[in-house]
Design an enzyme around this catalytic site. Structure first.
Site, short mmCIF file in Angstrom:
data_model
loop_
_atom_site.label_atom_id
_atom_site.label_comp_id
_atom_site.label_asym_id
_atom_site.label_seq_id
_atom_site.Cartn_x
_atom_site.Cartn_y
_atom_site.Cartn_z
N ASP A 53 0.84 -1.20 0.00
CA ASP A 53 0.00 0.00 0.00
C ASP A 53 0.87 1.25 0.00
O ASP A 53 0.57 2.23 -0.66
CB ASP A 53 -0.91 0.01 1.23
CG ASP A 53 -1.96 -1.08 1.13
OD1 ASP A 53 -1.99 -1.77 0.09
OD2 ASP A 53 -2.74 -1.24 2.08
N LYS A 134 -10.18 4.33 9.66
CA LYS A 134 -10.22 3.93 8.26
C LYS A 134 -10.02 2.43 8.21
O LYS A 134 -8.92 1.92 8.47
CB LYS A 134 -9.14 4.65 7.45
CG LYS A 134 -9.26 4.37 5.97
CD LYS A 134 -8.42 5.34 5.18
CE LYS A 134 -8.64 5.23 3.68
NZ LYS A 134 -8.61 3.90 3.12
N LYS A 343 -13.84 13.94 8.78
CA LYS A 343 -14.90 14.48 7.92
C LYS A 343 -15.49 15.73 8.57
O LYS A 343 -15.67 15.76 9.79
CB LYS A 343 -16.03 13.46 7.76
CG LYS A 343 -15.62 12.19 7.07
CD LYS A 343 -16.70 11.12 7.15
CE LYS A 343 -16.18 9.86 6.47
NZ LYS A 343 -17.02 8.69 6.72
N LYS A 367 -3.16 8.66 6.81
CA LYS A 367 -2.61 7.30 6.81
C LYS A 367 -1.46 7.23 7.80
O LYS A 367 -0.55 8.08 7.75
CB LYS A 367 -2.08 6.95 5.41
CG LYS A 367 -3.16 6.84 4.35
CD LYS A 367 -3.67 5.41 4.26
CE LYS A 367 -4.45 5.18 2.99
NZ LYS A 367 -3.74 4.57 1.92
N CYS A 461 22.86 -29.88 3.19
CA CYS A 461 22.42 -29.40 4.50
C CYS A 461 23.61 -28.85 5.28
O CYS A 461 24.61 -29.55 5.46
CB CYS A 461 21.76 -30.54 5.28
SG CYS A 461 21.30 -30.05 6.95
N CYS A 464 24.18 -31.30 8.40
CA CYS A 464 24.60 -32.70 8.33
C CYS A 464 25.18 -33.09 6.97
O CYS A 464 25.61 -34.24 6.78
CB CYS A 464 23.44 -33.64 8.68
SG CYS A 464 22.14 -33.64 7.44
N CYS A 480 15.95 -31.03 4.12
CA CYS A 480 17.01 -31.99 4.41
C CYS A 480 16.31 -33.32 4.67
O CYS A 480 15.54 -33.45 5.61
CB CYS A 480 17.79 -31.54 5.64
SG CYS A 480 18.85 -32.85 6.26
S1 IVH Z 1 -15.68 7.77 3.77
C1 IVH Z 1 -16.78 10.39 0.36
N1 IVH Z 1 -14.97 6.49 5.97
O1 IVH Z 1 -11.53 4.06 2.22
C2 IVH Z 1 -16.21 9.61 1.49
N2 IVH Z 1 -14.25 5.64 3.89
O2 IVH Z 1 -9.53 5.26 0.52
C3 IVH Z 1 -15.89 8.24 1.10
N3 IVH Z 1 -12.95 3.58 4.05
O3 IVH Z 1 -13.56 4.25 -0.60
C4 IVH Z 1 -15.47 7.31 2.09
N4 IVH Z 1 -13.01 3.39 6.23
O4 IVH Z 1 -13.96 2.30 1.05
C5 IVH Z 1 -14.90 6.54 4.63
N5 IVH Z 1 -14.45 5.43 7.97
C6 IVH Z 1 -14.39 5.49 6.64
C7 IVH Z 1 -13.69 4.51 5.90
C8 IVH Z 1 -13.64 4.63 4.51
C9 IVH Z 1 -12.58 2.85 5.10
C10 IVH Z 1 -12.60 3.28 2.66
C11 IVH Z 1 -13.71 3.51 1.68
C12 IVH Z 1 -13.15 4.50 0.70
C13 IVH Z 1 -11.68 4.28 0.86
C14 IVH Z 1 -10.88 5.49 0.39
#
Ligand code: IVH
Length: 731
Positions: A53, A134, A343, A367, A461, A464, A480
């Site tokens: 990732d 996430k 958010k 991240k 090996c 041995c 072995c």
């Molecule tokens: S919100 C418009 N909340 O992460 C907002 N996504 O990398 C869209 N994901 O496509 C997503 N945990 O599949 C949101 N708590 C969370 C999340 C989350 C995992 C995933 C989701 C999204 C991806 C983006």
């Protein structure tokens, strides 16, 4: 994949100079787009990622930067402009009512600050923010009409996903019907988004079962989730129905039916372990939440699974505290996360901030940094394991990673060394996978000076001198074959007899095992239980300067004596039969009750045991076919090792039909002890809390399972309640 990995080393991290030499930005742009699209295709389409990732994120970020510096490069089809994720074509397409966007990432607190700065600038102030975890799973889109589930789809490219409605009926966390609550009728239309995933316990259990059934386990929980959600359960049902209607009454027909039924059961079982957490709302009719947090409260009230960990924060300080808290706790959670999503809570404000074609401006994914360091690979040596498998391992200059010093890491096999592309003398990337197991990720190619050399797998090996060979033509491992007397295998096996998951003999540590062999007190594991004080007195490791036995030696003798009555499964594990770990051993012990019954059982009988499959059955059969193995058993029996379940009456089956989860430390039971108490009374012990859990037993310092039990409303017992339950009383 070959193409990708061959080029990856050059492309993923060249120095600034290298990149200047490429000069042609367009060429680099094409390369990056190609790499990212290939990686996306493998990740989403084939559920089989080839880039980490972090590597993917690095490439993606480089592409974004390149396009920012050279806007003439960017086009509408660049991966920076699209959501990523293709349909694999197995399921019918479904158009989402509203687009499913992805998220922009912040890889450092500076980048998170920068996002906060933009939000502040656009709005003139910082609004309340909703923080949540996430989850590393699969995004799904659920549509409810008048409270009834009508469609479940994967994200796909954000506009059109795959129809997995049929499979979703087997996922317990997805309600088929929403529950109206007082003052909160269910809306006419509700499109809700969430993440489908396996928690860590379910993933591990599933992989153990895959292994027992002779199938290849999944690389990680996310792939397992994707693979499970994408099974054609409907086709399996059709196939079975057809076979039931048309298959004649023959032995072959019966076998075919049994196989189809088992396949179907397994598919459904896998779906049954998937979890859902909802994290967003798409189109709605008849309901307009004012904030994201209010939306979650309503979704929860209607029966949808929301995250208990989501909180609204008022300022940067609280946000940082949230990010740090889960940064520290993330490996202790019951499921994988790869960051925190922040958010804007107020939905009208979300609308003011808007979105790009790919991601909203009102949200960001922070991240966590992968804990990766660079160190020198000074050598690659090989280790000969308990079953003769020869595994190369990396010897490195000691490096601090994720809180401890690491100087060695397994490289698994010669293919893996080749695949990683590391040479002896390379500077390498090193990380701790899941923060526990050190893993060499790959070389830092641009740091090479020509003095590096390739690793060559030994042909003989190192312990041995026997010629090494794969056991079967299809094996990637070489072994072995001198199983009986290779000193390396002997040391491992003798040591293993006392392992915690085997006979649990603390005094039989690594040094004691080596001393027993070197002093000639044991020729192999068969002699361990016949050891006497007089034997030990002849070996300096076990004696003091005055010639008396050390306290450790005395303890070893007492522990050996005690181990002779241990449950059969422990003896089975101690015999080092390939593939027979505690789970398979418990299954065999429960079914056959004595080692002689296992020895006398046919392959089919062994393989039909629940929790044992053809591979384990074959390994058991092959093990007993070896005469010296039978001698080991005979010597153990001679020395008084019981190797059978006690003939005592069966305990009252007070736990029959009950599944419990045990978390935290109990006073009067060890971990294994508590588990055995439940199993012996006909109950089941599970590693994770689900709706099917009947009781959650909570001891001191419980993990997140206690929280989850509360979330799911499962009854919680303390130790006293557990004891009453075992006794068959009202807990
Ligand atoms: S919100 C418009 N909340 O992460 C907002 N996504 O990398 C869209 N994901 O496509 C997503 N945990 O599949 C949101 N708590 C969370 C999340 C989350 C995992 C995933 C989701 C999204 C991806 C983006």
């Amino acid at each position: 994949m070959g193409r990708l990995s061959a080029r990856r080393a050059r492309i993923v991290g060249g120095t600034a100079q290298d990149k200047d030499r490429l000069v042609d930005h367009r060429q680099r742009w094409i390369e990056l787009v190609d790499l990212i699209n290939t990686a996306r295709q493998q990740y989403y389409g084939a559920d089989h990622p080839t880039l980490s990732d972090a590597e993917y994120d690095t490439l993606f970020r480089e592409l974004q930067d390149l396009e920012a510096a050279h806007p003439e490069l960017a086009g509408g089809d660049s991966p920076t402009q699209t959501v990523g994720g293709e349909r694999a074509g197995m399921f019918a397409p479904v158009e989402h009512l509203e687009r499913m966007l992805s998220l922009d990432n912040a890889f450092s607190s500076a980048e998170l600050e920068a996002w906060l700065g933009r939000v502040r600038k656009d709005l003139g102030h910082l609004p309340p923010l909703l923080c949540e975890l996430k989850i590393d799973g699969l995004a799904v889109d659920l549509v409810y009409r008048d409270g009834r589930l009508v469609s479940v789809a994967t994200r796909g490219d954000g506009r059109v996903g795959e129809d997995v409605t049929y499979n979703a009926r087997f996922i317990p966390g997805i309600p088929q019907q929403l529950t109206p609550t007082a003052g909160l009728p269910v809306p006419e239309l509700l499109e809700v988004r969430g993440e489908v995933f396996f928690d860590k316990a379910a993933f591990e259990e599933m992989n153990a079962e895959m292994l027992a059934a002779g199938r290849t386990p999944f690389a990680n929980a996310r792939n397992a989730g994707a693979g499970s959600l994408r099974q054609r359960v409907d086709r399996r049902e059709e196939e079975l129905a057809l076979a039931e209607a048309t298959t004649g009454d023959t032995a072959r027909g019966a076998a075919k039916l049994a196989r189809l039924r088992a396949d179907l059961d397994r598919s459904i079982q896998r779906l049954g372990r998937l979890r859902l957490t909802v994290h967003g709302v798409g189109r709605t009719e008849g309901w307009r939440p004012a904030t994201q947090s209010e939306a979650y409260a309503a979704l929860a009230a209607w029966g949808l699974p929301t995250a208990a960990t989501a909180v609204v924060v008022a300022d940067d300080g609280e946000l940082t505290a949230y990010v740090e808290q889960y940064g520290a706790q993330r490996h202790g959670l019951d499921h994988e996360i790869d960051g925190v999503v922040v958010k804007v809570d107020d939905i009208a404000t979300q609308g003011r901030l808007g979105a790009t074609s790919r991601a909203p401006r009102w949200a960001i994914a922070y991240k966590y940094p992968p804990e990766v360091v660079r160190t020198r690979l000074t050598d690659i040596e090989v280790n000969v394991g308990r079953t003769g498998r020869v595994t190369p391992f990396a010897v490195m200059e000691p490096a601090q990673v994720a809180g401890s010093t690491v100087s060695m890491a397994t490289l698994h096999n010669a293919n893996e060394v080749r695949r990683k592309g590391v040479l002896i003398g390379d500077l390498v990337f090193l990380r701790k996978a899941g923060d526990v197991i050190p893993e060499v990720l790959g070389p830092v190619v641009e740091e090479r000076d020509g003095s590096e050399r390739e690793f060559v797998m030994p042909t003989h090996c190192p312990a041995c001198g026997t010629a090494l060979a794969p056991e079967k033509e299809t094996d990637i491992d070489i072994r072995c074959p001198n199983v009986r007397s290779c000193p390396a295998q002997l040391r491992e096996r003798v040591h293993h007899v006392g392992a915690r998951g085997a006979m649990d003999i603390e005094g039989l540590g690594w040094k004691a095992a080596v001393a027993l062999l070197e002093c000639g007190l044991v020729a192999d594991e068969g002699d361990v239980f016949a050891l006497t004080a007089a034997d030990l007195a002849t070996c300096p490791f076990f004696t003091r300067t005055d010639g008396e036995l050390t306290a450790n030696a005395e303890a070893l003798l007492t522990q050996l004596e005690a181990a002779k009555d241990r449950p059969l499964w422990r003896g089975l594990v101690a015999l080092s039969i390939r593939h027979v770990g505690p789970t398979a051993a418990r299954a065999l012990a429960a079914r056959f009750r004595s080692l002689s019954a296992i020895r006398d059982a046919g392959l089919a009988e062994l393989a039909a045991t629940e929790g044992v499959g053809p591979i384990i059955a074959e390994a058991v059969g092959e093990w007993f076919a070896e005469e010296w193995h039978r001698d080991v058993v005979a010597k153990w029996e001679q020395a008084g090792v019981v190797l059978a379940e006690p003939e005592t009456e069966q305990l009252p089956q007070t736990m029959a039909g009950l599944t419990v989860v045990i978390t935290g430390t109990l006073t009067d039971f060890s971990r294994d002890g508590a588990k055995e108490a439940v199993l012996a009374r006909g109950g089941k012990v599970s590693g994770s809390v689900s709706k099917k859990t009947d009781y959650v037993v909570v001891g001191d310092n419980p993990g997140s399972k206690a929280e989850k039990a509360a979330d799911l409303g499962r009854p919680i017992l303390d130790e006293a309640g557990f004891v009453r339950l075992l006794a068959g009383d009202e807990p």
